[in-house]
Design a protein around this motif. Structure first.
Motif, mmCIF file in Angstrom:
data_model
loop_
_atom_site.group_PDB
_atom_site.id
_atom_site.type_symbol
_atom_site.label_atom_id
_atom_site.label_comp_id
_atom_site.label_asym_id
_atom_site.label_seq_id
_atom_site.Cartn_x
_atom_site.Cartn_y
_atom_site.Cartn_z
ATOM 1 N N MET A 1 0.710 -1.135 0.131
ATOM 2 C CA MET A 1 0.049 0.068 0.036
ATOM 3 C C MET A 1 0.660 1.305 -0.103
ATOM 4 O O MET A 1 0.760 2.246 -0.694
ATOM 5 C CB MET A 1 -1.042 -0.068 1.295
ATOM 6 C CG MET A 1 -1.834 1.185 1.346
ATOM 7 S SD MET A 1 -3.118 0.953 -0.135
ATOM 8 C CE MET A 1 -4.001 2.406 0.138
ATOM 9 N N ILE A 2 1.818 1.299 0.978
ATOM 10 C CA ILE A 2 2.690 2.277 1.016
ATOM 11 C C ILE A 2 3.752 2.446 -0.103
ATOM 12 O O ILE A 2 3.957 3.520 -0.815
ATOM 13 C CB ILE A 2 3.505 2.251 2.285
ATOM 14 C CG1 ILE A 2 2.542 2.575 3.606
ATOM 15 C CG2 ILE A 2 4.683 3.604 2.217
ATOM 16 C CD1 ILE A 2 3.236 2.195 4.778
ATOM 17 N N ALA A 3 3.828 1.420 -0.535
ATOM 18 C CA ALA A 3 4.739 1.350 -2.083
ATOM 19 C C ALA A 3 3.908 1.721 -3.174
ATOM 20 O O ALA A 3 4.678 2.699 -4.149
ATOM 21 C CB ALA A 3 5.519 0.042 -2.124
ATOM 22 N N SER A 4 2.924 1.438 -3.128
ATOM 23 C CA SER A 4 2.026 1.930 -4.424
ATOM 24 C C SER A 4 1.687 3.457 -4.394
ATOM 25 O O SER A 4 1.693 4.166 -5.240
ATOM 26 C CB SER A 4 0.737 1.195 -4.487
ATOM 27 O OG SER A 4 -0.073 1.401 -3.261
ATOM 28 N N ALA A 5 1.730 3.814 -3.185
ATOM 29 C CA ALA A 5 1.424 5.447 -2.936
ATOM 30 C C ALA A 5 2.613 6.105 -3.402
ATOM 31 O O ALA A 5 2.534 7.169 -3.983
ATOM 32 C CB ALA A 5 1.060 5.655 -1.572
ATOM 33 N N ARG A 6 3.725 5.693 -2.978
ATOM 34 C CA ARG A 6 4.943 6.197 -3.322
ATOM 35 C C ARG A 6 5.190 6.440 -4.781
ATOM 36 O O ARG A 6 5.580 7.175 -5.433
ATOM 37 C CB ARG A 6 6.176 5.676 -2.704
ATOM 38 C CG ARG A 6 6.089 5.990 -1.248
ATOM 39 C CD ARG A 6 7.373 4.998 -0.515
ATOM 40 N NE ARG A 6 7.585 5.314 0.757
ATOM 41 C CZ ARG A 6 8.383 4.583 1.727
ATOM 42 N NH1 ARG A 6 9.269 3.723 1.197
ATOM 43 N NH2 ARG A 6 8.357 4.971 3.028
ATOM 44 N N GLN A 7 4.823 5.023 -5.368
ATOM 45 C CA GLN A 7 5.141 5.024 -6.730
ATOM 46 C C GLN A 7 4.283 6.161 -7.605
ATOM 47 O O GLN A 7 4.535 6.701 -8.537
ATOM 48 C CB GLN A 7 4.862 3.758 -7.236
ATOM 49 C CG GLN A 7 5.921 2.485 -6.890
ATOM 50 C CD GLN A 7 5.434 1.125 -7.535
ATOM 51 O OE1 GLN A 7 4.456 0.751 -8.035
ATOM 52 N NE2 GLN A 7 6.498 0.295 -7.178
ATOM 53 N N TRP A 8 2.989 6.291 -6.977
ATOM 54 C CA TRP A 8 1.986 7.024 -7.823
ATOM 55 C C TRP A 8 2.457 8.713 -7.605
ATOM 56 O O TRP A 8 2.552 9.364 -8.325
ATOM 57 C CB TRP A 8 0.495 7.010 -6.933
ATOM 58 C CG TRP A 8 -0.543 7.800 -7.735
ATOM 59 C CD1 TRP A 8 -1.026 7.534 -8.610
ATOM 60 C CD2 TRP A 8 -0.747 9.124 -7.083
ATOM 61 N NE1 TRP A 8 -1.877 8.679 -8.945
ATOM 62 C CE2 TRP A 8 -1.739 9.517 -7.961
ATOM 63 C CE3 TRP A 8 -0.493 9.876 -5.931
ATOM 64 C CZ2 TRP A 8 -2.543 10.835 -7.589
ATOM 65 C CZ3 TRP A 8 -1.071 11.149 -5.774
ATOM 66 C CH2 TRP A 8 -2.123 11.578 -6.572
ATOM 67 N N LEU A 9 3.117 8.976 -6.240
ATOM 68 C CA LEU A 9 3.573 10.338 -6.177
ATOM 69 C C LEU A 9 4.853 10.686 -6.952
ATOM 70 O O LEU A 9 4.747 11.629 -7.513
ATOM 71 C CB LEU A 9 3.934 10.494 -4.690
ATOM 72 C CG LEU A 9 2.605 10.477 -3.767
ATOM 73 C CD1 LEU A 9 3.133 10.661 -2.291
ATOM 74 C CD2 LEU A 9 1.935 11.682 -3.836
ATOM 75 N N LYS A 10 5.406 9.335 -7.189
ATOM 76 C CA LYS A 10 6.832 9.583 -8.008
ATOM 77 C C LYS A 10 6.272 9.788 -9.564
ATOM 78 O O LYS A 10 6.970 10.725 -10.196
ATOM 79 C CB LYS A 10 7.604 8.417 -8.045
ATOM 80 C CG LYS A 10 8.990 8.423 -8.655
ATOM 81 C CD LYS A 10 9.758 7.413 -8.158
ATOM 82 C CE LYS A 10 11.217 7.460 -8.980
ATOM 83 N NZ LYS A 10 11.996 6.120 -8.550
ATOM 84 N N ARG A 11 5.449 9.156 -10.049
ATOM 85 C CA ARG A 11 4.755 9.274 -11.229
ATOM 86 C C ARG A 11 4.385 10.431 -11.602
ATOM 87 O O ARG A 11 4.276 11.307 -12.742
ATOM 88 C CB ARG A 11 3.755 8.168 -11.533
ATOM 89 C CG ARG A 11 4.600 6.726 -11.754
ATOM 90 C CD ARG A 11 3.655 5.824 -12.488
ATOM 91 N NE ARG A 11 2.208 5.853 -11.916
ATOM 92 C CZ ARG A 11 2.103 5.019 -10.826
ATOM 93 N NH1 ARG A 11 2.799 3.891 -10.467
ATOM 94 N NH2 ARG A 11 0.554 4.947 -10.403
ATOM 95 N N ASN A 12 3.756 11.255 -10.393
ATOM 96 C CA ASN A 12 2.879 12.457 -10.823
ATOM 97 C C ASN A 12 3.534 13.672 -10.127
ATOM 98 O O ASN A 12 2.784 14.916 -9.854
ATOM 99 C CB ASN A 12 1.413 12.609 -10.052
ATOM 100 C CG ASN A 12 0.542 11.457 -10.976
ATOM 101 O OD1 ASN A 12 -0.069 11.636 -11.844
ATOM 102 N ND2 ASN A 12 0.491 10.022 -10.370
#
Length: 530
Positions: A1-12
């Protein structure tokens, strides 16, 4: 969950950065626009307040001019009445008439049988003329005061000086003196009104500049020791806001009141003798003929052509020559009899600028216009109504006036008009409500001329331009843009004349540094906007 949120923030993260930048730029732009709007509103409010303040200053200055003229006019009137004593000639005529009557009482029967009698018309004309003078003219209060007699006690008036002149010579003197006295007072009043306008508007302009600079200059630190400031940054001294300098400058009107009016009397009397000399006091004269003769007198005094009137110099009647300035200050009581009074730079600048204004074409043009209004009131209104019994035109614009009527051919005895001239002379020189001064002030060009004086020649003012300009830049609300109102133009700052939006659109520099045409064109634009 936390890893996916980080990836989303990194992409945007680029989108977040762009959005934050847009929001920040929008916030800054909004604050900038709101600040500019508030600043514009504040500037407009300050401009409106400054214009209203300046309008009040200018209008108050013109009212001060009127009160000043009325206050000092009686001094010139006294000198004119003394130089042209109509009442003394009238007294001598009455004395000779009384002597003839007393002689004719004892020898009436002999004179009726043995001596040819004078034509009845001659006797009746003399009687009517003297009666007219007794009813329409009067002795000035100053002439009674000199003899220690109350003005209301007519029975104790001193007998006039005996003259060896004949009755015809006395009537001729009466004719010349009566007309010349009224005309001389008209010229004196017109010149005094213009001189006072120049003086008070120059001082009003300088005082306004002093107040603007004092408010715009950075505040000085308070000190426990008060030192007198004689440096160049003393704006009150630089702009002439000095009571002693202003008082001495205003005292130069003494020259017109005591010396200049005598020169005017000489010029006017010579012209009246030449024009009205051939007239017989007993003959009839039409109002049109009287107007033509009056215009001819004016041409001989002012000039026959427009070029002659422009080149005519009135400076010698208004201001003394340089070598007589100390004498004027002493005679007016500004300095003691034996006290040396070196001319200060501020006073010298004021006198020089006044001389330039008097010698300008605008001055002579305005003088001609206000003289037109005064002579029109005297001849076309007063003499026409009182001597020719022509009713004055109605002030109601709705009424229809008859252009051609019996008034144009109405006739009156010259002696009857002399009585009117004699009476009107006292009204022209009155220090109370003066309708002749009111008629002159009704000329719009006079107010326009005052506006040009009030708003021009700021390059003449010596001042620390750097300090003053720096202060003005930090105090835009105080000096802002010049105010232009219905009354006149205003200064924007110490270095230059103001932009005048309505009355005087362009800067008018010192008259000694620009061609006269610049002053004339600026004055022309001022009158065109009226």
């Amino acid at each position: 969950m936390i890893a996916s949120a980080r990836q989303w923030l990194k992409r945007n993260r680029a989108n977040f950065a762009i959005g934050a930048g847009v929001l920040g730029a929008g916030y800054l732009a909004t604050n900038y626009v709101l600040g500019k709007v508030v600043e514009t509103r504040q500037r407009m409010s300050d401009d409106r307040i400054a214009k209203e303040n300046l309008r009040r200053r200018f209008e108050q200055n013109q009212e001060d001019c009127t009160f000043t003229v009325l206050a000092i006019l009686p001094t010139a009137t006294e000198n004119v009445l003394e130089a042209l004593p109509v009442e003394q000639i009238l007294g001598e005529l009455q004395r000779q008439k009384a002597e003839r009557l007393s002689k004719s009482v004892g020898a009436s029967e002999v004179s009726t049988v043995d001596q040819p009698s004078a034509p009845p018309s001659v006797t009746e004309d003399d009687q009517r003329s003297l009666t007219s003078f007794q009813s329409d003219s009067y002795v000035h209060a100053s002439q009674l005061a000199e003899a220690g007699i109350a003005p209301g006690d007519a029975s104790l008036r001193p007998p006039p000086l005996r003259s060896k002149k004949s009755k015809a010579q006395l009537w001729n003197d009466m004719k010349i003196t009566s007309i010349a006295r009224a005309f001389s007072l008209v010229y004196t009043l017109a010149l005094l009104a213009l001189l006072t306008r120049i003086q008070l508007n120059l001082l009003g302009r300088r005082n306004y500049l002093a107040s603007v600079v004092s408010l715009a200059s950075p505040p000085r630190q308070e000190s426990g020791i008060s030192l007198e400031n004689h440096d160049d940054d003393n704006f009150d001294q630089a702009y002439g806001n000095d009571f002693d300098t202003n008082r001495k400058y205003l005292s130069f009107s003494w020259w017109l009141l005591h010396r200049g009016c005598k020169d005017i009397i000489e010029k006017v009397t010579a012209a009246v003798k030449e024009v009205f000399g051939p007239l017989n006091p007993r003959e009839d004269i039409t109002l049109q003929r009287l107007s033509e003769l009056t215009v001819l007198v004016r041409k001989k005094v002012e000039g026959f052509t427009e070029e002659e009137r422009k080149s005519h110099k009135w400076l010698s009647c208004l201001l003394p020559p340089t070598d007589q300035e100390d004498y004027v200050l002493q005679a007016s009581g500004m300095v003691g009899p034996n006290e040396a009074s070196p001319s200060s730079p501020a006073l010298r600048r004021l006198l020089d600028e006044t001389s330039d204004l008097i010698d300008s074409p605008a001055f002579t043009h305005v003088l001609t216009l206000i003289l037109d209004s005064a002579f029109s009131l005297l001849i076309d209104t007063k003499v026409a109504a009182l001597a020719y019994k022509i009713p004055p035109p109605s002030a109601d614009p709705a009424r229809v006036h008859e252009i051609v009527g019996p008034g144009s051919e109405a006739k009156a005895k010259v002696a009857s008009t002399l009585a009117i001239f004699s009476r009107q002379a006292h009204i022209i020189g009155s220090g109370a409500s003066n309708e002749y001064l009111t008629a002159m002030e009704g000329v719009k060009d006079l107010e326009a001329f005052a506006a040009v004086v009030y708003s021009s020649n700021f390059d003449f003012e010596p001042v620390d331009a750097g300090a003053a300009t720096e202060g003005l830049e930090h105090n835009a609300s105080t000096s802002s843009h010049p105010a232009t109102s219905t009354a006149g133009a205003t200064p924007a700052g110490p270095g230059r004349a103001a932009e005048v939006e309505e009355l005087v659109p362009e800067t008018v520099n010192g008259l000694d540094t620009i061609p006269e045409l610049d002053m004339e064109s600026a004055w022309g634009r001022a009158t065109a906007q009226e």
